[in-house]
Design an enzyme around this catalytic site. Structure first.
Site, PDB file in Angstrom:
ATOM      1  N   CYS A 115      87.141  50.704   7.050  1.00  0.00           N
ATOM      2  CA  CYS A 115      87.547  51.585   6.046  1.00  0.00           C
ATOM      3  C   CYS A 115      87.715  53.048   6.305  1.00  0.00           C
ATOM      4  O   CYS A 115      88.486  53.435   7.102  1.00  0.00           O
ATOM      5  CB  CYS A 115      86.448  51.460   4.823  1.00  0.00           C
ATOM      6  SG  CYS A 115      87.371  52.084   3.088  1.00  0.00           S
ATOM      7  N   HIS A 218      86.698  45.737   3.843  1.00  0.00           N
ATOM      8  CA  HIS A 218      85.384  45.649   4.277  1.00  0.00           C
ATOM      9  C   HIS A 218      84.922  44.197   4.631  1.00  0.00           C
ATOM     10  O   HIS A 218      84.140  43.545   3.702  1.00  0.00           O
ATOM     11  CB  HIS A 218      84.502  46.017   2.967  1.00  0.00           C
ATOM     12  CG  HIS A 218      84.571  47.618   2.779  1.00  0.00           C
ATOM     13  ND1 HIS A 218      83.462  48.576   3.354  1.00  0.00           N
ATOM     14  CD2 HIS A 218      85.316  48.472   2.017  1.00  0.00           C
ATOM     15  CE1 HIS A 218      83.746  49.582   3.270  1.00  0.00           C
ATOM     16  NE2 HIS A 218      84.805  49.846   2.373  1.00  0.00           N
ATOM     17  N   GLU A 220      82.465  43.503   6.146  1.00  0.00           N
ATOM     18  CA  GLU A 220      80.940  43.348   6.381  1.00  0.00           C
ATOM     19  C   GLU A 220      80.188  42.976   5.018  1.00  0.00           C
ATOM     20  O   GLU A 220      79.388  42.130   4.880  1.00  0.00           O
ATOM     21  CB  GLU A 220      80.324  44.639   6.786  1.00  0.00           C
ATOM     22  CG  GLU A 220      80.128  45.612   5.717  1.00  0.00           C
ATOM     23  CD  GLU A 220      81.203  46.372   5.132  1.00  0.00           C
ATOM     24  OE1 GLU A 220      80.917  47.052   4.308  1.00  0.00           O
ATOM     25  OE2 GLU A 220      82.467  46.112   6.005  1.00  0.00           O
TER      26      GLU A 220
END
Length: 244
Positions: A115, A218, A220
């Site tokens: 990001c 994202h 993660e």
């Protein structure tokens, strides 16, 4: 070298994770560390400091660097005046992360930007950003989704032959998205390798001989929270590169 061999050999790579800075504290969401751990690495948090020599010494001891999400980058970093819709930047963090990228490049360390991290990579290497997509690049796609972090809300198309295509093993994936800035002019030495349906750049890759990649979504959140296969592949590939 595969992950089982890395773990068995006791050579789990050390991965630096850039922190944000708020109210005098360096901090970051745990999801980044959890994703690095799940992929076979050892996370090391990098506080927000601006001493170049110290940052270089720290990066020299690491095997890879993860640039995390966060607030807007100061437009002065890419030669523009700030528009009213741009968020308030944190110059200390901007300076720190630009120094991290420069040190990692000199030392040929694998870099993964997520990001804001993708945007930092692009700016650090000479690219520019849209300061505010809704006013500068209007679209029907909600790039700053209202759904939960681990909900995939729009698809991205991946360039055939790219590193991301090799990792994903497919041409289209669904992603989560929480941004209002994005890559505009791609930095020299990089190429765009994924786009949303409206043409917003969703991934960039550097052509330097080692892994330097940014993604606008994202992973993660998808990997650490739900074990998403594509996100897991991305982190595992990053850790494998760091282990080398």
């Amino acid at each position: 070298m595969i992950l089982g061999q890395v773990a068995a050999a006791g050579t789990r790579p050390l991965v630096g994770i850039s922190c944000g800075s708020e109210n005098g504290k360096s901090q970051v969401y745990n999801n980044y560390s959890h994703a690095i751990l799940q992929a076979g690495g050892i996370p090391v948090l990098l506080p927000v400091i601006t001493d170049s020599a110290t940052i270089t010494a720290a990066i020299a001891r690491l095997d890879g660097v993860l640039l995390t999400g966060g607030g807007d980058i100061d437009p002065s970093c890419f030669g523009e005046e700030m528009v009213p819709e741009c968020g308030m930047p944190n110059l200390e963090r901007d300076t720190c992360e630009m120094l991290i990228v420069k040190a990692a490049h000199r030392l040929r360390k694998p870099l993964l930007g997520i990001c804001r991290g993708e945007q930092v990579l692009n700016v650090a290497y000479g690219g520019t950003l849209y300061q505010d997509l809704p006013t500068q690049f209007p679209s029907d796609i909600a790039h700053k989704q209202s759904e939960a972090w681990d909900v995939e809300t729009h698809s991205i198309d991946i360039a055939p032959g790219s590193m991301l295509a090799h990792i994903a093993g497919c041409k289209t994936v669904m992603v989560n998205t929480f941004h209002h800035q994005a890559v505009k002019a791609v930095a020299p030495g990089f190429k765009a390798t994924a786009w949303s349906g409206d043409g917003v750049v969703e991934a960039i890759e550097g052509d330097f001989g080692w892994m330097v990649m940014g993604v606008q979504f994202h992973p993660e959140r998808l990997y650490a929270n739900g074990g998403d296969n594509i996100s897991a592949k991305l982190f595992r590939h990053f850790i494998e590169q760091a282990a080398r």
